[in-house]
Write an enzyme that holds these catalytic residues in place. Structure first.
Site, PDB file in Angstrom:
ATOM      1  N   GLU A  30       0.785  -1.310   0.008  1.00 27.65           N
ATOM      2  CA  GLU A  30      -0.066   0.107  -0.178  1.00 27.65           C
ATOM      3  C   GLU A  30       0.899   1.137  -0.108  1.00 27.65           C
ATOM      4  O   GLU A  30       2.327   1.133   0.184  1.00 27.65           O
ATOM      5  CB  GLU A  30      -0.953  -0.012   1.348  1.00 27.65           C
ATOM      6  CG  GLU A  30      -1.884  -1.195   1.065  1.00 27.65           C
ATOM      7  CD  GLU A  30      -3.100  -1.041   2.048  1.00 27.65           C
ATOM      8  OE1 GLU A  30      -3.103  -0.098   3.163  1.00 27.65           O
ATOM      9  OE2 GLU A  30      -3.853  -1.923   2.064  1.00 27.65           O
TER      10      GLU A  30
ATOM     11  N   HIS B 199      -9.542   9.817   2.432  1.00 28.01           N
ATOM     12  CA  HIS B 199      -9.279   8.690   1.124  1.00 28.01           C
ATOM     13  C   HIS B 199      -9.342   9.247  -0.128  1.00 28.01           C
ATOM     14  O   HIS B 199     -10.379   9.801  -0.451  1.00 28.01           O
ATOM     15  CB  HIS B 199      -9.776   7.478   1.515  1.00 28.01           C
ATOM     16  CG  HIS B 199      -9.439   6.184   1.033  1.00 28.01           C
ATOM     17  ND1 HIS B 199      -9.074   5.952  -0.308  1.00 28.01           N
ATOM     18  CD2 HIS B 199      -8.579   5.121   1.609  1.00 28.01           C
ATOM     19  CE1 HIS B 199      -8.591   4.789  -0.496  1.00 28.01           C
ATOM     20  NE2 HIS B 199      -8.192   4.317   0.629  1.00 28.01           N
TER      21      HIS B 199
ATOM     22  N   ARG C 198      -1.163   9.447   0.845  1.00 24.58           N
ATOM     23  CA  ARG C 198      -2.558   9.522   0.720  1.00 24.58           C
ATOM     24  C   ARG C 198      -2.998  10.925   0.582  1.00 24.58           C
ATOM     25  O   ARG C 198      -3.458  11.359  -0.192  1.00 24.58           O
ATOM     26  CB  ARG C 198      -3.358   8.914   2.012  1.00 24.58           C
ATOM     27  CG  ARG C 198      -4.124   7.748   1.770  1.00 24.58           C
ATOM     28  CD  ARG C 198      -4.789   7.246   2.742  1.00 24.58           C
ATOM     29  NE  ARG C 198      -4.738   5.535   2.389  1.00 24.58           N
ATOM     30  CZ  ARG C 198      -5.446   4.686   3.241  1.00 24.58           C
ATOM     31  NH1 ARG C 198      -6.030   5.401   4.314  1.00 24.58           N
ATOM     32  NH2 ARG C 198      -5.297   3.598   3.021  1.00 24.58           N
TER      33      ARG C 198
ATOM     34  N   HIS D 171     -11.905   9.823   6.162  1.00 21.15           N
ATOM     35  CA  HIS D 171     -11.685   8.222   6.112  1.00 21.15           C
ATOM     36  C   HIS D 171     -11.004   8.031   7.663  1.00 21.15           C
ATOM     37  O   HIS D 171     -11.602   7.104   8.124  1.00 21.15           O
ATOM     38  CB  HIS D 171     -10.517   8.046   5.006  1.00 21.15           C
ATOM     39  CG  HIS D 171     -10.373   6.629   5.205  1.00 21.15           C
ATOM     40  ND1 HIS D 171     -11.451   5.450   4.828  1.00 21.15           N
ATOM     41  CD2 HIS D 171      -9.177   5.990   5.324  1.00 21.15           C
ATOM     42  CE1 HIS D 171     -10.692   4.483   4.819  1.00 21.15           C
ATOM     43  NE2 HIS D 171      -9.638   4.479   5.189  1.00 21.15           N
TER      44      HIS D 171
ATOM     45  N   ARG E 248      -1.620   8.989   8.611  1.00 18.18           N
ATOM     46  CA  ARG E 248      -1.434   7.787   9.199  1.00 18.18           C
ATOM     47  C   ARG E 248      -0.876   6.849   7.620  1.00 18.18           C
ATOM     48  O   ARG E 248      -1.471   7.186   6.593  1.00 18.18           O
ATOM     49  CB  ARG E 248      -2.632   7.324   9.363  1.00 18.18           C
ATOM     50  CG  ARG E 248      -2.821   5.627   9.378  1.00 18.18           C
ATOM     51  CD  ARG E 248      -4.411   5.296   9.939  1.00 18.18           C
ATOM     52  NE  ARG E 248      -5.055   5.532   8.466  1.00 18.18           N
ATOM     53  CZ  ARG E 248      -5.871   4.368   7.792  1.00 18.18           C
ATOM     54  NH1 ARG E 248      -5.850   3.171   8.333  1.00 18.18           N
ATOM     55  NH2 ARG E 248      -6.633   4.711   6.753  1.00 18.18           N
TER      56      ARG E 248
HETATM   57  C1  LIG Z   1     -13.883   1.564   4.875  1.00 20.93           C
HETATM   58  C2  LIG Z   1     -12.766   1.752   5.761  1.00 20.93           C
HETATM   59  C3  LIG Z   1     -11.635   0.997   5.112  1.00 20.93           C
HETATM   60  C4  LIG Z   1     -10.556   0.935   6.054  1.00 20.93           C
HETATM   61  N1  LIG Z   1      -9.404  -0.102   6.097  1.00 20.93           N
HETATM   62  C5  LIG Z   1      -8.687  -0.109   6.742  1.00 20.93           C
HETATM   63  C6  LIG Z   1      -7.479  -1.058   6.529  1.00 20.93           C
HETATM   64  O1  LIG Z   1      -7.565  -1.703   5.538  1.00 20.93           O
HETATM   65  N2  LIG Z   1      -6.404  -1.081   7.401  1.00 20.93           N
HETATM   66  C7  LIG Z   1      -6.507  -0.555   8.715  1.00 20.93           C
HETATM   67  O2  LIG Z   1      -5.405  -0.452   9.340  1.00 20.93           O
HETATM   68  N3  LIG Z   1      -7.487   0.363   8.833  1.00 20.93           N
HETATM   69  C8  LIG Z   1      -8.508   0.748   7.802  1.00 20.93           C
HETATM   70  N4  LIG Z   1      -9.454   1.734   8.178  1.00 20.93           N
HETATM   71  C9  LIG Z   1      -9.712   2.186   9.320  1.00 20.93           C
HETATM   72  C10 LIG Z   1      -9.872   1.311  10.375  1.00 20.93           C
HETATM   73  O3  LIG Z   1     -10.763   0.435  10.062  1.00 20.93           O
HETATM   74  C11 LIG Z   1     -10.176   2.048  11.672  1.00 20.93           C
HETATM   75  O4  LIG Z   1      -9.391   3.078  12.013  1.00 20.93           O
HETATM   76  C12 LIG Z   1     -10.540   1.124  13.086  1.00 20.93           C
HETATM   77  O5  LIG Z   1     -11.174  -0.009  12.566  1.00 20.93           O
HETATM   78  C13 LIG Z   1     -10.940   1.751  14.253  1.00 20.93           C
HETATM   79  O6  LIG Z   1     -11.215   0.742  15.029  1.00 20.93           O
HETATM   80  P1  LIG Z   1     -11.916   1.063  16.456  1.00 20.93           P
HETATM   81  O7  LIG Z   1     -12.224  -0.059  17.020  1.00 20.93           O
HETATM   82  O8  LIG Z   1     -11.192   2.213  17.126  1.00 20.93           O
HETATM   83  O9  LIG Z   1     -13.527   1.730  16.048  1.00 20.93           O
HETATM   84  P2  LIG Z   1     -14.637   1.024  15.187  1.00 20.93           P
HETATM   85  O10 LIG Z   1     -14.352  -0.154  14.503  1.00 20.93           O
HETATM   86  O11 LIG Z   1     -15.132   2.273  14.106  1.00 20.93           O
HETATM   87  O12 LIG Z   1     -15.637   0.926  16.266  1.00 20.93           O
HETATM   88  C14 LIG Z   1     -16.237   1.840  17.228  1.00 20.93           C
HETATM   89  C15 LIG Z   1     -17.207   1.249  17.838  1.00 20.93           C
HETATM   90  O13 LIG Z   1     -17.882   2.120  18.761  1.00 20.93           O
HETATM   91  C16 LIG Z   1     -19.384   2.354  18.700  1.00 20.93           C
HETATM   92  N5  LIG Z   1     -19.820   3.442  18.940  1.00 20.93           N
HETATM   93  C17 LIG Z   1     -19.860   4.745  18.468  1.00 20.93           C
HETATM   94  N6  LIG Z   1     -20.249   5.863  19.358  1.00 20.93           N
HETATM   95  C18 LIG Z   1     -20.705   5.115  20.332  1.00 20.93           C
HETATM   96  C19 LIG Z   1     -21.098   5.524  21.562  1.00 20.93           C
HETATM   97  N7  LIG Z   1     -21.521   6.880  21.786  1.00 20.93           N
HETATM   98  N8  LIG Z   1     -21.404   4.627  22.549  1.00 20.93           N
HETATM   99  C20 LIG Z   1     -21.224   3.500  22.477  1.00 20.93           C
HETATM  100  N9  LIG Z   1     -20.389   2.855  21.228  1.00 20.93           N
HETATM  101  C21 LIG Z   1     -20.471   3.562  20.397  1.00 20.93           C
HETATM  102  C22 LIG Z   1     -19.548   2.003  17.157  1.00 20.93           C
HETATM  103  O14 LIG Z   1     -20.682   1.758  16.932  1.00 20.93           O
HETATM  104  C23 LIG Z   1     -18.511   0.957  16.835  1.00 20.93           C
HETATM  105  O15 LIG Z   1     -19.080  -0.238  17.626  1.00 20.93           O
HETATM  106  C24 LIG Z   1     -10.633   1.639   7.324  1.00 20.93           C
HETATM  107  C25 LIG Z   1     -11.813   2.211   7.705  1.00 20.93           C
HETATM  108  C26 LIG Z   1     -12.852   2.411   6.668  1.00 20.93           C
HETATM  109  C27 LIG Z   1     -13.925   3.121   7.142  1.00 20.93           C
END
Ligand SMILES: Cc1cc2nc3c(=O)[nH]c(=O)nc-3n(C[C@H](O)[C@H](O)[C@H](O)COP(=O)(O)OP(=O)(O)OC[C@H]3O[C@@H](n4cnc5c(N)ncnc54)[C@H](O)[C@@H]3O)c2cc1C
Length: 529
Positions: A119, A238, A284, A343, A378
């Site tokens: 990437e 993105h 990016r 993103h 990032r």
């Molecule tokens: C389309 C896409 C593709 C991506 N591809 C990559 C990749 O290939 N590799 C990589 O490293 N990163 C990638 N990323 C970034 C990565 O997915 C995220 O940064 C990472 O998954 C964040 O994980 P997290 O657990 O912090 O948050 P999330 O996975 O977003 O989870 C957050 C959680 O908190 C919950 N929530 C929100 N507000 C509240 C609240 N008030 N009370 C209770 N719960 C709440 C949500 O419903 C969810 O369950 C991508 C992101 C996207 C959108």
């Protein structure tokens, strides 16, 4: 069993958010009891499940954590915390092994070695993946299955945290609300340790790749409770969200460009060759700005995978192919229309190397946090890595806590007013309020920024907040996050990584550092705008 029984949770851990960061932390905490709050059924509503590329880790031949750390520092445009980038990249292989042991079916060759994608801004193939572009979905499936079998983890679905609860200067739990129960006073869940893992803020923008529940709630909640926020101005756009008018915009993973897909405009010109020596594989922010420039000039932008992948896209990248087909685009024969989209948030709640926030009792992991790993931009696929590394570190840190002794302090209430609660429902139904907020962010706090636009955005946010004040805390959390991003962007009078100011287009060495901001400081900047 009553999930809202305070005594039950007094010694426990509450995790807000059920993405990769929150669920991995819960698994690492087992057998310590933990309650995980999720607004949606597990697996839905989290960016983690939408990740396409995979997880960056130096597990290939000839690679090393030092090389990975160096690439992370280069992409981060001078403000990556070197110690953090070294320690996180060193822990990567162990966390990949954890994910594999949990049942993630990573792509492997005939000898059992990981198949690695390349990437942007990685000096070699380094991204561990599943079925080409299904890493997030597969990792989350494996983790959720394990979570469901773990008796120490209690999952509460259909519940949203709206405020952090404080007592004696500590965070002592969260106030939350069941979905559809907005007339009712928020419920208090007391906890010895509160882990905020509620994701980033891409959904604050009108064009985003993030799910609708990821709209800055975590950072807003923490800032309102007094936590220090770091680098709020750094939002990553993105370059290649699929431009079909769908909200959120589906993503065309960067791995496609890693395979040789090119960007062309509607005149057929491959414009990235004139912009950067790495062309489509430039960092990016550079590719996103180049696409934005084309669109500003009235051109359309396409990702052309035809020569690089041909019909192979259907099997090698089934998620992207499916998105295209749903939108009536045949990716084997046609170039894919793309646009930059909000993103990823590099900034967030400031944490130390153990994931501790500035408020005692509060830990933050995943995209909600700012660990110093990403700096101003990032490196691709470093965020899932950060989510698991810090999920594990926090579990370790909390695991070492002594049980609480003596009486639990009374907590400070949030002054709930039932009358305003009724108004809340009305405002929340008025989707225009959210639409307006998202339009302000895209129009004035987006890929390109300037002082006039940022000040305008801050004044507009103040007006929106005046309407929302005391009305809906979820909305207030969103406005708070938006205010922090805009105020940080106005204060940083230079361009660096994901933050580009047309009125300060150059990088200024005096700004070569992280910024910190409290909500009070952001509100002062807003008041002067
Ligand atoms: C389309 C896409 C593709 C991506 N591809 C990559 C990749 O290939 N590799 C990589 O490293 N990163 C990638 N990323 C970034 C990565 O997915 C995220 O940064 C990472 O998954 C964040 O994980 P997290 O657990 O912090 O948050 P999330 O996975 O977003 O989870 C957050 C959680 O908190 C919950 N929530 C929100 N507000 C509240 C609240 N008030 N009370 C209770 N719960 C709440 C949500 O419903 C969810 O369950 C991508 C992101 C996207 C959108």
């Amino acid at each position: 069993m009553n999930i809202f029984d305070n005594t039950l949770n007094a010694e426990g851990v509450v995790i807000v958010g059920a993405g990769l960061a929150g669920l991995f932390c819960a698994l690492k905490l087992a057998p310590r009891p933990v309650t995980v709050l999720s607004p949606t059924p597990l697996g839905l509503g989290a960016s983690s499940a939408w990740a396409q590329g995979g997880v960056a880790a130096a597990v290939g031949k000839g690679d090393s954590p030092a090389a990975h750390a160096l690439d992370t520092q280069m992409a981060g445009a001078g403000i990556v915390d070197h110690g953090i980038s070294q320690s996180v990249t060193e822990e990567a292989a162990a966390r990949i092994a954890d994910l594999a042991a949990l049942g993630t079916p990573f792509d492997r060759d005939d000898f059992g070695n990981y198949v690695l994608s390349k990437e942007a801004a990685h000096s070699m193939n380094r991204v561990v993946r599943v079925s080409g572009d299904r890493a997030g979905h597969a990792i989350m499936q494996a983790i959720i299955a394990k979570v469901r079998q773990t008796p120490s983890i209690r999952i509460v679905e259909g519940i949203t945290a709206v405020d952090l609860a404080r007592a004696d200067g500590r965070v002592v739990g969260v106030f939350c609300r069941k979905l559809g129960d907005r007339y009712v006073e928020p419920v208090f869940i007391r906890a010895r340790a509160t882990v905020l893992a509620a994701g980033g803020l891409g959904g604050l923008y009108a064009v985003t790749t993030n799910p609708p529940s990821v709209r800055g709630h975590a950072m807003g909640m923490a800032a309102r409770a007094g936590a220090i926020i770091a680098d709020p101005e750094f939002v990553q756009f993105h370059p290649t969200a699929i431009a079909t008018g769908k909200d959120p915009a589906p993503l065309a993973t960067e791995a496609l460009r890693g395979e040789g897909a090119i960007l062309v405009n509607d005149l057929g010109k491959r414009f990235m060759l004139d912009v950067h020596e790495d062309a489509e594989l430039a960092p990016r922010d550079i590719v996103a700005r180049a696409n934005f420039q084309q669109i500003k000039l009235g051109r359309k932008v396409f990702l052309d995978t035809r020569q690089a992948l041909g019909a192979r896209i259907l099997e090698a990248y089934p998620t992207v192919a499916q998105y295209c087909i749903e939108a009536g685009i045949d990716p084997v024969r046609e170039p894919i229309p793309v646009t930059p989209a909000a993103h990823y948030h590099m900034g967030g709640v400031k944490v130390d190397a153990d994931g501790r926030a500035s408020l005692p009792g509060l830990w933050v992991c995943g995209e909600a946090s700012c660990t110093g790993l990403h700096g101003a931009n990032r490196l691709a696929s470093n965020s899932l890595l950060e989510a698991v590394v810090y999920g594990a570190r926090i579990a370790d840190d909390i695991g070492g806590l002594e049980p609480a002794t003596g009486h639990l302090p009374p907590f400070e209430g949030i002054g709930w007013d039932p009358q305003k609660g009724a108004e809340a429902e009305a405002i929340l139904r008025n989707l225009d309020a959210v639409k307006r907020l998202r339009a302000i962010m895209s129009d004035h706090v987006g890929v390109e920024r300037d002082a006039a636009g940022l000040k305008h955005a801050l004044r507009e946010l103040a007006t929106l907040e005046a309407t929302a004040l005391g009305v809906t805390r979820a909305y207030l959390n969103m406005i708070t996050s938006a205010t922090l991003v805009a105020a940080g962007a106005l204060r940083r009078t230079e361009s660096r990584g994901g933050h580009f100011r047309t009125d300060f287009p150059k990088t200024d060495d005096t700004w070569g550092r992280h910024t910190e901001m409290t909500l009070g400081e952001a509100l002062e900047i807003r008041a002067e705008a």
